[in-house]
Scaffold this motif. Sequence first.
Motif, PDB file in Angstrom:
ATOM      1  N   LYS A 279       0.830  -1.226   0.000  1.00  0.00           N
ATOM      2  CA  LYS A 279       0.000   0.000   0.000  1.00  0.00           C
ATOM      3  C   LYS A 279       0.856   1.264   0.000  1.00  0.00           C
ATOM      4  CE  LYS A 279      -3.512  -2.470   2.629  1.00  0.00           C
ATOM      5  NZ  LYS A 279      -4.263  -2.559   3.893  1.00  0.00           N
ATOM      6  N   ARG A 280       2.000   1.203  -0.683  1.00  0.00           N
ATOM      7  CA  ARG A 280       2.890   2.363  -0.732  1.00  0.00           C
ATOM      8  C   ARG A 280       2.787   3.111  -2.055  1.00  0.00           C
ATOM      9  NH1 ARG A 280       7.849  -1.418  -0.260  1.00  0.00           N
ATOM     10  NH2 ARG A 280       6.382  -2.461  -1.686  1.00  0.00           N
ATOM     11  N   ALA A 281       2.521   2.383  -3.144  1.00  0.00           N
ATOM     12  CA  ALA A 281       2.484   2.985  -4.473  1.00  0.00           C
ATOM     13  C   ALA A 281       1.076   3.437  -4.809  1.00  0.00           C
ATOM     14  CB  ALA A 281       2.967   1.976  -5.520  1.00  0.00           C
ATOM     15  N   TRP A 282       1.001   4.485  -5.617  1.00  0.00           N
ATOM     16  CA  TRP A 282      -0.288   4.830  -6.193  1.00  0.00           C
ATOM     17  C   TRP A 282      -0.332   4.356  -7.645  1.00  0.00           C
ATOM     18  CZ3 TRP A 282       1.884   7.640  -9.903  1.00  0.00           C
ATOM     19  CH2 TRP A 282       2.822   8.634  -9.612  1.00  0.00           C
ATOM     20  N   CYS A 283      -1.522   4.372  -8.205  1.00  0.00           N
ATOM     21  CA  CYS A 283      -1.686   4.019  -9.609  1.00  0.00           C
ATOM     22  C   CYS A 283      -2.665   4.996 -10.243  1.00  0.00           C
ATOM     23  CB  CYS A 283      -2.199   2.588  -9.762  1.00  0.00           C
ATOM     24  SG  CYS A 283      -2.454   2.106 -11.487  1.00  0.00           S
ATOM     25  N   TRP A 291      -1.721   2.371 -17.669  1.00  0.00           N
ATOM     26  CA  TRP A 291      -1.720   2.797 -16.278  1.00  0.00           C
ATOM     27  C   TRP A 291      -0.306   3.161 -15.855  1.00  0.00           C
ATOM     28  CZ3 TRP A 291      -6.257   3.246 -13.544  1.00  0.00           C
ATOM     29  CH2 TRP A 291      -7.389   2.707 -14.157  1.00  0.00           C
ATOM     30  N   VAL A 292      -0.211   4.005 -14.871  1.00  0.00           N
ATOM     31  CA  VAL A 292       1.082   4.468 -14.380  1.00  0.00           C
ATOM     32  C   VAL A 292       1.156   4.205 -12.883  1.00  0.00           C
ATOM     33  CG1 VAL A 292       2.624   6.438 -14.098  1.00  0.00           C
ATOM     34  CG2 VAL A 292       1.211   6.250 -16.161  1.00  0.00           C
ATOM     35  N   GLY A 293       2.044   3.277 -12.504  1.00  0.00           N
ATOM     36  CA  GLY A 293       2.308   3.059 -11.090  1.00  0.00           C
ATOM     37  C   GLY A 293       3.441   3.958 -10.651  1.00  0.00           C
ATOM     38  N   GLY A 294       3.367   4.442  -9.414  1.00  0.00           N
ATOM     39  CA  GLY A 294       4.440   5.337  -9.013  1.00  0.00           C
ATOM     40  C   GLY A 294       4.367   5.789  -7.584  1.00  0.00           C
ATOM     41  N   GLY A 295       5.234   6.719  -7.306  1.00  0.00           N
ATOM     42  CA  GLY A 295       5.285   7.355  -6.002  1.00  0.00           C
ATOM     43  C   GLY A 295       5.851   8.743  -6.167  1.00  0.00           C
ATOM     44  N   ALA A 296       5.460   9.647  -5.275  1.00  0.00           N
ATOM     45  CA  ALA A 296       5.914  11.035  -5.344  1.00  0.00           C
ATOM     46  C   ALA A 296       6.554  11.434  -4.034  1.00  0.00           C
ATOM     47  CB  ALA A 296       4.738  11.958  -5.664  1.00  0.00           C
ATOM     48  N   ILE A 297       7.541  12.316  -4.129  1.00  0.00           N
ATOM     49  CA  ILE A 297       8.178  12.865  -2.930  1.00  0.00           C
ATOM     50  C   ILE A 297       7.839  14.353  -2.829  1.00  0.00           C
ATOM     51  CG2 ILE A 297      10.036  11.169  -3.001  1.00  0.00           C
ATOM     52  CD1 ILE A 297      11.883  13.450  -4.001  1.00  0.00           C
ATOM     53  N   ASN A 298       7.646  14.832  -1.617  1.00  0.00           N
ATOM     54  CA  ASN A 298       7.384  16.256  -1.399  1.00  0.00           C
ATOM     55  C   ASN A 298       8.633  17.099  -1.585  1.00  0.00           C
ATOM     56  OD1 ASN A 298       4.761  15.686  -0.727  1.00  0.00           O
ATOM     57  ND2 ASN A 298       4.970  16.109   1.444  1.00  0.00           N
ATOM     58  N   ASN A 299       9.786  16.518  -1.243  1.00  0.00           N
ATOM     59  CA  ASN A 299      10.993  17.311  -1.041  1.00  0.00           C
ATOM     60  C   ASN A 299      12.032  17.029  -2.110  1.00  0.00           C
ATOM     61  OD1 ASN A 299      10.249  18.347   1.831  1.00  0.00           O
ATOM     62  ND2 ASN A 299       9.907  16.134   1.921  1.00  0.00           N
ATOM     63  N   GLY A 300      11.891  17.732  -3.225  1.00  0.00           N
ATOM     64  CA  GLY A 300      12.839  17.607  -4.312  1.00  0.00           C
ATOM     65  C   GLY A 300      13.789  18.789  -4.333  1.00  0.00           C
ATOM     66  N   THR A 332       8.863  19.021   4.513  1.00  0.00           N
ATOM     67  CA  THR A 332       7.408  19.212   4.445  1.00  0.00           C
ATOM     68  C   THR A 332       6.674  17.880   4.617  1.00  0.00           C
ATOM     69  OG1 THR A 332       7.397  18.967   2.020  1.00  0.00           O
ATOM     70  CG2 THR A 332       7.690  21.180   2.893  1.00  0.00           C
ATOM     71  N   GLY A 333       7.177  17.019   5.519  1.00  0.00           N
ATOM     72  CA  GLY A 333       6.614  15.678   5.603  1.00  0.00           C
ATOM     73  C   GLY A 333       7.025  14.897   4.369  1.00  0.00           C
ATOM     74  N   GLU A 334       6.472  13.707   4.191  1.00  0.00           N
ATOM     75  CA  GLU A 334       6.818  12.936   3.004  1.00  0.00           C
ATOM     76  C   GLU A 334       5.658  12.066   2.551  1.00  0.00           C
ATOM     77  OE1 GLU A 334       7.943  12.976   0.278  1.00  0.00           O
ATOM     78  OE2 GLU A 334      10.094  12.782   0.662  1.00  0.00           O
ATOM     79  N   ARG A 335       5.586  11.920   1.236  1.00  0.00           N
ATOM     80  CA  ARG A 335       4.627  11.001   0.629  1.00  0.00           C
ATOM     81  C   ARG A 335       5.321   9.644   0.457  1.00  0.00           C
ATOM     82  NH1 ARG A 335       2.263  14.283  -4.376  1.00  0.00           N
ATOM     83  NH2 ARG A 335       4.065  15.628  -4.092  1.00  0.00           N
ATOM     84  N   SER A 336       5.546   9.233  -0.752  1.00  0.00           N
ATOM     85  CA  SER A 336       6.067   7.888  -0.991  1.00  0.00           C
ATOM     86  C   SER A 336       7.503   7.765  -0.498  1.00  0.00           C
ATOM     87  CB  SER A 336       6.018   7.584  -2.484  1.00  0.00           C
ATOM     88  OG  SER A 336       4.716   7.741  -2.987  1.00  0.00           O
ATOM     89  N   PRO A 337       7.921   6.574  -0.064  1.00  0.00           N
ATOM     90  CA  PRO A 337       7.061   5.411   0.170  1.00  0.00           C
ATOM     91  C   PRO A 337       6.514   5.351   1.593  1.00  0.00           C
ATOM     92  CG  PRO A 337       9.334   4.757   0.412  1.00  0.00           C
ATOM     93  CD  PRO A 337       9.346   6.240   0.107  1.00  0.00           C
ATOM     94  N   TYR A 338       6.765   6.416   2.398  1.00  0.00           N
ATOM     95  CA  TYR A 338       6.457   6.348   3.828  1.00  0.00           C
ATOM     96  C   TYR A 338       5.062   6.873   4.162  1.00  0.00           C
ATOM     97  CZ  TYR A 338      11.535   6.153   3.590  1.00  0.00           C
ATOM     98  OH  TYR A 338      12.813   5.830   3.258  1.00  0.00           O
ATOM     99  N   MET A 377      10.956   0.732  -4.438  1.00  0.00           N
ATOM    100  CA  MET A 377       9.582   0.275  -4.209  1.00  0.00           C
ATOM    101  C   MET A 377       8.939  -0.164  -5.516  1.00  0.00           C
ATOM    102  SD  MET A 377       6.323   2.552  -2.993  1.00  0.00           S
ATOM    103  CE  MET A 377       6.342   3.453  -4.545  1.00  0.00           C
ATOM    104  N   LEU A 378       9.106   0.620  -6.567  1.00  0.00           N
ATOM    105  CA  LEU A 378       8.494   0.279  -7.847  1.00  0.00           C
ATOM    106  C   LEU A 378       9.131  -0.966  -8.466  1.00  0.00           C
ATOM    107  CD1 LEU A 378       7.714   3.584  -9.743  1.00  0.00           C
ATOM    108  CD2 LEU A 378       6.175   2.069  -8.525  1.00  0.00           C
TER     109      LEU A 378
END
Length: 490
Positions: A279-283, A291-300, A332-338, A377-378
């Motif tokens: 339950k870490r990746a979005w689609c 379809w596109v599986g992936g993950g995003a980070i807030n802090n680039g 700014t917190g974090e999205r994927s994978p955490y 993760m991917l």
Amino acid sequence: MTQGLFLCADIGTSSLKVCVFDQSGNILFSTKREYPTLSPAPGYAEQDPGEIFSALAGAVKEAVSSFPGSSFEALSFDTMLHSLLLVDGNFTPLAPLWNWMDTRSFQEVEEFRESYEKERLYELTAAPLHTIYHPSRILWFRKHHGGLWERVSKILSIKDWVLVQLTGELCCDCSTASGTGLLEVQRKAWSRKMCDLLGISPELLPPLVEPDFAAPLMNREFAASTGLPLGIPVVWGGGDGPFANLGEGCFREGEMVVSVGSSGAVRMCALRPVIDPGKRAWCYYLASDIWVGGGAINNGGIVFSWMRDLLREGEVTLDLSRRRPLFLPFLTGERSPYWDPYARGILFGLSFFHTPEALLQAAYESVAFSIRAVFDMLREVMGEPRKVVIGGGFALSENGKRVLCDVLGVPVAVSSYPSSSAKGAFLVALKALGYVRSFEEFPEEFFPTEGQVTPDANAHALYEKLFRLFKRLYEVNAPLFREFAKLGLA
């Protein structure tokens, strides 16, 4: 192929860009209009949809005035994902637009967690439980603004609202819908189960269409003010992330795009919805059953910019032998994978002898380590990528592409395209107007790159050790981030 021109509008978080494409996918003209994000309270990220529409009109007018009006065959769109706009029966906004940065519904995330897990909602929507998705935001509105909620006629994205102003047609494309957390990905339909749990009627959501759906421009005022002719096809398009894969030519199974600008994302294409057992990746949906599986980070790139501004230093030359700390960059917190809104930054191993250059290098490397966590993760969920393209302002800097390649440990092709999402909108417009039946018909020269970067073996060996430590630092500190958040200091 057509000889006409195509207007493509990219509705971004901080600006709206309009590009003019010729029949070969070349950008002949580009302009943008900026607009602010307001934060009247902690966690709020609000925008004025009227300002965004005015930005569109101004940018289209400038583009059209540079060419004969009859040159244009279509106006096509891509959009930032995760926007939320509540409107009444006349499509008048009842509240400001929320963009993806709004995190005020974090308590509702926790309150909804039991239902989310019990009803296996991730398996339906392929959207992790988080504040960027609609469920917690809807619960927030119902709790805090019940009177306003009673007046809601439709729940829209910014692009849905813009397009109904232009054409009179109320629709949401499946690509944008897949970024709401309300779409059942296997059926490409709004989730009745999710609606029932949220206590809303599915009628509040607009009808769904494919991204290549088109309707004629019917807004006379818009046509008169911009010079765009009435009746020109307006193509719905889709989400900017999936469309960036298309624009880079990475729309086949196993093809990956790593985009790092202010934030970052790793996306890989598949021919079926991607469900991560962890339950870490979005689609998200692209188009044409891709379809596109992936993950995003807030802090680039914002991490390096923040560090540079804080130190009042400029660029840095990367030096593997430089003594430096290890940086957790979760400003700014974090999205994927955490998926951890409580995570914050840590400078680990900081020494009296560290220089500004050491901190700047640590910032560069920290962004690459965050991308690597999503990349791994991917690979676990979708298998090894057979092609990796990197793009975005941070990734295309000399330091950025070098450190990303060495941390990932795979050869990477370097994007040569400044507006890959808008190019995705252009390609979908060609399909919508019948110039191609499949994306496979586009020739390879539609997708040029600036060559390839290969990893340095010594650098990769060092980064492997640092990355393992990077992951352990987060795992050890994750519960402490929550404890620290209760003090209200971060």
